[in-house]
Design a protein around this motif. Sequence first.
Motif: not given
Length: 72
Positions: A15-20
Amino acid sequence: MNMLFFRSEEALDQWLVSKKAERGALLTILKLWELSQDWYQDRLAPEYHGRTVEQVQDIFKEVGLTSEFWSA
């Protein structure tokens, strides 16, 4: 500040990667339960009128939340 729930740390990382987004504090459900016990224990008392920053910091410390994230 928002609280989000994830099934696993891997799901959080995805999720962190997808939301930067940057990671904040990570609590287990057991630690969240411990915090909620201290946080809500007196909320229904007639004399309750909120907490000072110092009182909030004391609650965090009591349950072991001492990283920079939890400081005022």
